[in-house]
Design a protein around this motif. Structure first.
Motif, PDB file in Angstrom:
ATOM      1  N   ASN A 112      45.451  33.609  39.769  1.00  0.00           N
ATOM      2  CA  ASN A 112      45.652  33.128  41.134  1.00  0.00           C
ATOM      3  C   ASN A 112      46.098  34.243  42.075  1.00  0.00           C
ATOM      4  N   ASP A 113      46.868  35.196  41.565  1.00  0.00           N
ATOM      5  CA  ASP A 113      47.257  36.345  42.386  1.00  0.00           C
ATOM      6  C   ASP A 113      46.034  37.183  42.753  1.00  0.00           C
ATOM      7  N   LEU A 114      45.147  37.374  41.793  1.00  0.00           N
ATOM      8  CA  LEU A 114      43.919  38.130  42.053  1.00  0.00           C
ATOM      9  C   LEU A 114      43.015  37.373  43.026  1.00  0.00           C
ATOM     10  N   LEU A 115      42.969  36.062  42.884  1.00  0.00           N
ATOM     11  CA  LEU A 115      42.163  35.230  43.776  1.00  0.00           C
ATOM     12  C   LEU A 115      42.666  35.355  45.213  1.00  0.00           C
ATOM     13  N   THR A 116      43.971  35.410  45.383  1.00  0.00           N
ATOM     14  CA  THR A 116      44.562  35.562  46.714  1.00  0.00           C
ATOM     15  C   THR A 116      44.362  36.975  47.252  1.00  0.00           C
ATOM     16  N   SER A 117      44.602  37.973  46.411  1.00  0.00           N
ATOM     17  CA  SER A 117      44.513  39.354  46.888  1.00  0.00           C
ATOM     18  C   SER A 117      43.075  39.774  47.181  1.00  0.00           C
ATOM     19  N   CYS A 118      42.122  39.172  46.503  1.00  0.00           N
ATOM     20  CA  CYS A 118      40.701  39.430  46.770  1.00  0.00           C
ATOM     21  C   CYS A 118      40.164  38.299  47.647  1.00  0.00           C
ATOM     22  N   ALA A 119      40.759  38.132  48.812  1.00  0.00           N
ATOM     23  CA  ALA A 119      40.398  37.030  49.706  1.00  0.00           C
ATOM     24  C   ALA A 119      38.888  36.975  49.906  1.00  0.00           C
ATOM     25  N   GLY A 120      38.312  35.809  49.628  1.00  0.00           N
ATOM     26  CA  GLY A 120      36.878  35.618  49.817  1.00  0.00           C
ATOM     27  C   GLY A 120      36.090  35.514  48.520  1.00  0.00           C
ATOM     28  N   ILE A 121      36.675  35.943  47.411  1.00  0.00           N
ATOM     29  CA  ILE A 121      35.972  35.838  46.129  1.00  0.00           C
ATOM     30  C   ILE A 121      36.119  34.404  45.605  1.00  0.00           C
ATOM     31  N   SER A 122      35.083  33.893  44.995  1.00  0.00           N
ATOM     32  CA  SER A 122      35.163  32.547  44.422  1.00  0.00           C
ATOM     33  C   SER A 122      35.809  32.620  43.041  1.00  0.00           C
ATOM     34  N   PRO A 123      36.443  31.539  42.595  1.00  0.00           N
ATOM     35  CA  PRO A 123      37.042  31.538  41.259  1.00  0.00           C
ATOM     36  C   PRO A 123      36.034  31.863  40.155  1.00  0.00           C
ATOM     37  N   ASN A 124      34.812  31.331  40.276  1.00  0.00           N
ATOM     38  CA  ASN A 124      33.793  31.596  39.252  1.00  0.00           C
ATOM     39  C   ASN A 124      33.416  33.069  39.212  1.00  0.00           C
ATOM     40  N   LEU A 125      33.290  33.687  40.366  1.00  0.00           N
ATOM     41  CA  LEU A 125      32.914  35.096  40.420  1.00  0.00           C
ATOM     42  C   LEU A 125      34.051  35.977  39.902  1.00  0.00           C
ATOM     43  N   LEU A 126      35.294  35.639  40.257  1.00  0.00           N
ATOM     44  CA  LEU A 126      36.431  36.392  39.736  1.00  0.00           C
ATOM     45  C   LEU A 126      36.474  36.291  38.217  1.00  0.00           C
ATOM     46  N   SER A 127      36.282  35.107  37.699  1.00  0.00           N
ATOM     47  CA  SER A 127      36.263  34.913  36.246  1.00  0.00           C
ATOM     48  C   SER A 127      35.171  35.762  35.600  1.00  0.00           C
ATOM     49  N   ASP A 128      33.998  35.776  36.206  1.00  0.00           N
ATOM     50  CA  ASP A 128      32.880  36.581  35.693  1.00  0.00           C
ATOM     51  C   ASP A 128      33.228  38.066  35.694  1.00  0.00           C
ATOM     52  N   ARG A 129      33.813  38.552  36.796  1.00  0.00           N
ATOM     53  CA  ARG A 129      34.165  39.973  36.883  1.00  0.00           C
ATOM     54  C   ARG A 129      35.224  40.341  35.852  1.00  0.00           C
ATOM     55  N   LEU A 130      36.212  39.482  35.659  1.00  0.00           N
ATOM     56  CA  LEU A 130      37.246  39.760  34.659  1.00  0.00           C
ATOM     57  C   LEU A 130      36.660  39.779  33.247  1.00  0.00           C
ATOM     58  N   LYS A 131      35.734  38.863  32.961  1.00  0.00           N
ATOM     59  CA  LYS A 131      35.083  38.841  31.645  1.00  0.00           C
ATOM     60  C   LYS A 131      34.290  40.119  31.409  1.00  0.00           C
ATOM     61  N   THR A 132      33.580  40.572  32.436  1.00  0.00           N
ATOM     62  CA  THR A 132      32.814  41.812  32.299  1.00  0.00           C
ATOM     63  C   THR A 132      33.745  42.991  32.049  1.00  0.00           C
ATOM     64  N   LEU A 133      34.832  43.070  32.805  1.00  0.00           N
ATOM     65  CA  LEU A 133      35.793  44.157  32.604  1.00  0.00           C
ATOM     66  C   LEU A 133      36.417  44.091  31.211  1.00  0.00           C
ATOM     67  N   GLU A 134      36.641  42.881  30.728  1.00  0.00           N
ATOM     68  CA  GLU A 134      37.191  42.705  29.381  1.00  0.00           C
ATOM     69  C   GLU A 134      36.167  43.132  28.321  1.00  0.00           C
ATOM     70  N   GLN A 135      34.911  42.782  28.512  1.00  0.00           N
ATOM     71  CA  GLN A 135      33.859  43.167  27.560  1.00  0.00           C
ATOM     72  C   GLN A 135      33.727  44.679  27.459  1.00  0.00           C
ATOM     73  N   HIS A 136      33.957  45.370  28.560  1.00  0.00           N
ATOM     74  CA  HIS A 136      33.846  46.829  28.580  1.00  0.00           C
ATOM     75  C   HIS A 136      35.184  47.518  28.285  1.00  0.00           C
ATOM     76  N   GLU A 137      36.150  46.726  27.872  1.00  0.00           N
ATOM     77  CA  GLU A 137      37.469  47.204  27.438  1.00  0.00           C
ATOM     78  C   GLU A 137      38.243  47.930  28.536  1.00  0.00           C
ATOM     79  N   LEU A 138      38.040  47.519  29.780  1.00  0.00           N
ATOM     80  CA  LEU A 138      38.839  48.037  30.888  1.00  0.00           C
ATOM     81  C   LEU A 138      40.038  47.137  31.152  1.00  0.00           C
ATOM     82  N   VAL A 139      39.925  45.887  30.733  1.00  0.00           N
ATOM     83  CA  VAL A 139      40.958  44.877  30.959  1.00  0.00           C
ATOM     84  C   VAL A 139      41.206  44.143  29.652  1.00  0.00           C
TER      85      VAL A 139
END
Length: 113
Positions: free
Chosen positions: A40-67
């Motif tokens: 929710n903090d990321l959703l607020t700080s990235c004003a304008g991103i949808s929850p689904n898109l944020l979730s997708d970006r976090l999953k991608t970063l996790e898959q590439h071992e950045l997160v």
């Protein structure tokens, strides 16, 4: 569907863009570097991103071992997102992009005051 630079895989920049070049991804990394760790903090700080898109970006970063995702509550399950050493290594590049933007890209008039 993320874009790839299949014909440019010999180029480190193209390979990097395959990981962090999608819209919003670098802003998510920016905010993780700033200490925003909860969804929710990321959703607020990235004003304008949808929850689904944020979730997708976090999953991608996790898959590439950045997160990495670390659960802090079981019921309901709640997670924090933390940059790994590999993700933290983007810090100098992000600071360089910030400095470039400050120097060469003017702020919109409403923000400049």
């Amino acid at each position: 569907m993320s874009r790839t630079y299949e014909m440019q895989q010999s180029c480190p920049i193209a390979r990097t863009l395959d990981v962090i070049g999608d819209r919003w991804t670098m802003l998510v990394v920016r905010d993780l570097l700033r200490g925003h760790t909860r969804f929710n903090d990321l959703l607020t700080s990235c004003a304008g991103i949808s929850p689904n898109l944020l979730s997708d970006r976090l999953k991608t970063l996790e898959q590439h071992e950045l997160v990495e995702r670390v659960f802090y509550n079981d019921h309901p399950p709640r997670a924090e997102y933390r940059l790994t050493e590999k993700g933290e290594a983007l810090g100098p590049a992000m600071r360089s992009l910030f400095a470039w933007g400050e120097r060469y890209e003017a702020r919109p008039a409403a923000e400049a005051t």
